[in-house]
Structure formats: C-alpha cells, structure tokens
Design a protein around this motif. Structure first.
Motif, PDB file in Angstrom:
ATOM      1  N   GLY A 147      -9.082  11.063  24.103  1.00  0.00           N
ATOM      2  CA  GLY A 147     -10.264  11.008  24.959  1.00  0.00           C
ATOM      3  C   GLY A 147     -10.911  12.341  25.234  1.00  0.00           C
ATOM      4  O   GLY A 147     -11.395  12.579  26.346  1.00  0.00           O
ATOM      5  N   LEU A 166      -9.566   5.234  20.213  1.00  0.00           N
ATOM      6  CA  LEU A 166      -9.343   5.864  21.512  1.00  0.00           C
ATOM      7  C   LEU A 166      -7.989   5.423  22.053  1.00  0.00           C
ATOM      8  O   LEU A 166      -7.773   4.237  22.334  1.00  0.00           O
ATOM      9  N   ALA A 195     -16.975   6.637  23.697  1.00  0.00           N
ATOM     10  CA  ALA A 195     -16.640   5.743  22.589  1.00  0.00           C
ATOM     11  C   ALA A 195     -17.787   4.773  22.311  1.00  0.00           C
ATOM     12  O   ALA A 195     -18.110   4.486  21.145  1.00  0.00           O
TER      13      ALA A 195
END
Length: 241
Positions: A147, A166, A195
């Motif tokens: 992240g 992720l 994302a």
C-alpha cells in the motif's frame, strides 16, 4: 562472417570471465507443483523465488524488507539491500531453465514499489520481445504492494497493463496499523483509493490479497466491512484473493 576480419582474428585471443548474477543453491518441491528456490547472488546474499503451478514464478525484489509486517519472516532482519533489475530478471531466467514461464509475480522478498526503478526496469525488459527481452505479456505480470500510495500512483502513470495486487489483510485501520505498519502512514481508504485509480486508468482488475489469520483478522464483520469498502468504489473492478 558478418564481423570485420580484424575482429574475427582477434576474438580467439580474447578471454573474459562472466560472473553469474545468480544461481540456485537449493530447490524444495511442493505438493501442488510449486517449488521454492533458494538463490545465491554474486555478493553472497540470498533471496527466494517460487516456481508456481501453471507456468508462473514469484520473484524477490529486495534482500530483506523494511516494511516489517507482523506475520512476515522476511522483514525480521530489516532491509539488507535492494536488488538490481538484472538480479530480478535473473530469477525469471533461472525459472525458465526449469519450466515454461508465462506469469511473473512480484510478491517474493521485499516491497517491490520501494525498489521502484529496478522493478519497473525489470518489467520493461521482461515484456520486450526477444532477443532484447523475454517476451512475457504485461498482462501476465502482477505487481504486489502493501500500500505505498505514491508508488501505486507512479505505476498508474507508467501505463503498463500489469495486474496490481494490494496486500491488505485487514479492512480496518486499527488492526492494519498492527499487521502492516505502513498503514500508519497511508490508511486503508487511501490505499484502496489508489488501487481504484489504477483500475480506472488501466482498465485492469485489481487483486486484494488477504491472508486469513485465525482469531486475528478472520471475523465475519471484517469480511462484511471489506465488502462494503470495495462496493463503495464500484463493481467489477476488484477481486479478493
């Protein structure tokens, strides 16, 4: 015959020693068709690669890791050094000596987006047609991250249609702060927003990685919360692994 005569005459007198960037020290087969490779690097450091079922290989991008996820052994000793692009590619070459490779997953030792230049350089060479590259489709490459939001946005701007994965492991900041310490800098919603921006820009479906740990992050309410957060951002843009 296409080389100049003077060069052809000189070649037999030229000797050079080419050190291998990496070599396999040991190989440990798994029951599912996978195999774990312990890879020696030229400076004596070691990393692990994993041959995956169905033509895949998982590669490392760092020796050790600075992220320090609570459940991960790699980060116990911290970051020892970054790998170069050639050392990342060498892991794929070693895998190809053992089986066909059509998928490359940047999910081994280290945080790939924390070694951004080398990781992107490796991707570009892997996807270049032979003989300058290995000719692997960008759609067969997965870039994993815990992240690092700026890194995700940089990857988005590259325009390379790789899959983004992720590694979330918790949908709430309270628990994820403990499991994945980088969450104290970029929270769950910030990582999910990045994302989603990647999906919007590339059209590629994002993968959410979630390692179930008994009595830690496997509660039903956390599954519901994750579903809510993903649906808030749309449908069809993500799947949970």
């Amino acid at each position: 015959d296409h080389l100049p005569l003077a060069l052809r005459e000189a070649l037999p007198r030229v000797s050079a020693e080419l050190d291998e960037l990496a070599r396999v020290r040991s190989e440990h087969p798994g029951r599912d068709g996978s195999a774990r490779l312990l890879v020696d690097l030229a400076d004596g450091q070691t990393v692990e690669s994993v041959l995956l079922p169905r033509d895949g290989v998982c590669v490392s991008t760092q020796v050790g890791c600075a992220v320090g996820c609570l459940f991960c052994m790699t980060g116990r000793d911290g970051l020892l050094r970054q790998l170069g692009s050639a050392e990342i590619i060498a892991q794929v070459v070693l895998a190809r000596r053992r089986r066909s490779v059509r998928r490359v997953v940047f999910m081994g030792m280290g945080e790939a987006l924390a070694n951004y230049k080398a990781a992107i350089g490796a991707i570009r060479r892997l996807t270049e047609p032979a003989p300058s590259g290995l000719g692997i489709s960008a759609r067969g490459i997965t870039m994993s991250t815990v992240g690092l939001v700026p890194g995700i946005d940089r990857l988005t701007a590259e325009g390379i249609p790789v899959t983004l994965a992720l590694s979330l492991h918790a949908p709430d900041d309270e628990l994820r702060d403990e499991l994945v310490p980088i969450n104290t800098r970029w929270k769950v919603d910030e990582a999910l927003d990045a994302a989603y921006r990647y999906h919007e820009a590339t059209g590629r479906r994002v993968s959410i990685e979630y390692a179930l740990i008994r009595d830690i992050n496997d509660q039903a309410w956390r599954a519901d919360l994750l579903g809510q957060k993903l649906r808030q951002r749309g449908r069809g843009w993500v799947h949970v692994n």
